[in-house]
Scaffold this motif. Sequence first.
Motif, PDB file in Angstrom:
ATOM      1  N   LEU A  87       0.849  -1.191   0.000  1.00 54.08           N
ATOM      2  CA  LEU A  87       0.000   0.000   0.000  1.00 54.08           C
ATOM      3  C   LEU A  87       0.885   1.241   0.000  1.00 54.08           C
ATOM      4  O   LEU A  87       1.694   1.445   0.902  1.00 54.08           O
ATOM      5  CB  LEU A  87      -0.912   0.010   1.228  1.00 54.08           C
ATOM      6  N   ALA A 149      -4.446  -1.024   8.704  1.00 51.87           N
ATOM      7  CA  ALA A 149      -3.890  -1.305   7.376  1.00 51.87           C
ATOM      8  C   ALA A 149      -2.582  -2.072   7.453  1.00 51.87           C
ATOM      9  O   ALA A 149      -2.265  -2.874   6.570  1.00 51.87           O
ATOM     10  CB  ALA A 149      -3.690   0.003   6.613  1.00 51.87           C
ATOM     11  N   PHE A 153      -1.153  -4.856   4.810  1.00 55.53           N
ATOM     12  CA  PHE A 153      -0.268  -4.324   3.777  1.00 55.53           C
ATOM     13  C   PHE A 153       1.118  -4.015   4.327  1.00 55.53           C
ATOM     14  O   PHE A 153       1.273  -3.691   5.517  1.00 55.53           O
ATOM     15  CB  PHE A 153      -0.832  -3.015   3.206  1.00 55.53           C
ATOM     16  N   MET A 155       3.501  -1.035   3.973  1.00 52.20           N
ATOM     17  CA  MET A 155       3.158   0.328   3.589  1.00 52.20           C
ATOM     18  C   MET A 155       4.384   1.180   3.288  1.00 52.20           C
ATOM     19  O   MET A 155       5.422   1.072   3.934  1.00 52.20           O
ATOM     20  CB  MET A 155       2.324   0.980   4.701  1.00 52.20           C
ATOM     21  N   LEU A 269     -10.403  -1.068   1.314  1.00 59.04           N
ATOM     22  CA  LEU A 269      -9.135  -1.805   1.296  1.00 59.04           C
ATOM     23  C   LEU A 269      -9.301  -3.199   1.902  1.00 59.04           C
ATOM     24  O   LEU A 269      -8.732  -4.182   1.401  1.00 59.04           O
ATOM     25  CB  LEU A 269      -8.069  -1.029   2.061  1.00 59.04           C
TER      26      LEU A 269
END
Length: 371
Positions: A87, A149, A153, A155, A269
Amino acid sequence: MEKRCGTTVVRNASTIPSLCGSSRKKNMCPHPGVYAGMCMRCGQEMDDEFGVAFGYIHKKLRLANDEISRLRDKDLKNLLRDRKLYLILDLDHTLLHSTRLPDITVEEGYLHNQTDALPDNLKSSLFRVDGIQMMTKLRPFVHSFLKEASNLFEMYIYTMGERPYALEMAKLLDPGNNYFSSRIIAQGDCTQRNQKGLDVVLGRESAVLILDDTEAVWGKHKENLLLMERYHFFASSCKEFGLNCKSLSQLKSDESETEGALPTVLKILQRIHNLFFDEERQDNLEDRDVRQVLKAVGKEVLKDCKVVFSRVFPTNFPAEQHTLWKMAEQLGATCSTEIDPSVTHVVSTDAGTHKSRWAVRRINIWSIPSG
């Protein structure tokens, strides 16, 4: 020396020749990477323009295209094993909003008061960064967003701002250094002027999602992009984008912590992630493409909608070629220029047209300002 992303990054250039062994002939070396102007494997001096610079990993590191591909393939296997994707996160107007201290208006003067006089919603999310003469407001829900997140992911921060700014913002977003590590890409790391690219990301494009408020900077990677609603907290932003309205700071207001842009996009997401890793799918994980999942999710937005446009397109302009027509189709709608009983929405710049009046009587009308 230090290991990063499966590649040996050499701290002391004098150790480079020992990586390969003196028996290896230099002309047989594939030169996978360069550190401080010397091949990391055989020690041969290399051109300064060799390969692609990965200065955000190490200031003097450059990697060959074949080595980049090898690292991406290896990293993807490890990432998929952990049920994660990549991400890429923009900073300004996406995760936060910053303004120069001199640009704060008189009406926003209360923001300088770093005491209990500030509204409760600002006390933990407004920061004065004197070292770069900026004031920064974190977008509501951003810390919860990053925490959630990070489970799905790996990131990156990717900003068109300069590196000192990017590093300061990373400290505000990730004070424990739990999410980004060295994965902070700034303007100086870009290989094209005024463009962001995935060529400097050590992640395969088929596993990358991008969160950004500006589509134009991702010219080659729009299929990876989730376009964010811009966060206009300071008055300077409204002026910059020509908005004839007061900013959130002027209104002494803010986005919702539970229903704002970040909690909304987090749900999207999560859905994309769930569909990508759906155990009922029979294909190999490494052959899957998150861009196709994103496209499918996008088509759910206007699924079963039939949209008619009224005085939206210039005269004699092919309707099917207009951006709004294409956007509606990408979101799953069927588009038409004529009304019929199956039409569910009319998009118009003029409430007085025949199609608009028909819509008012029968269905929904979305009125958009002309110009």
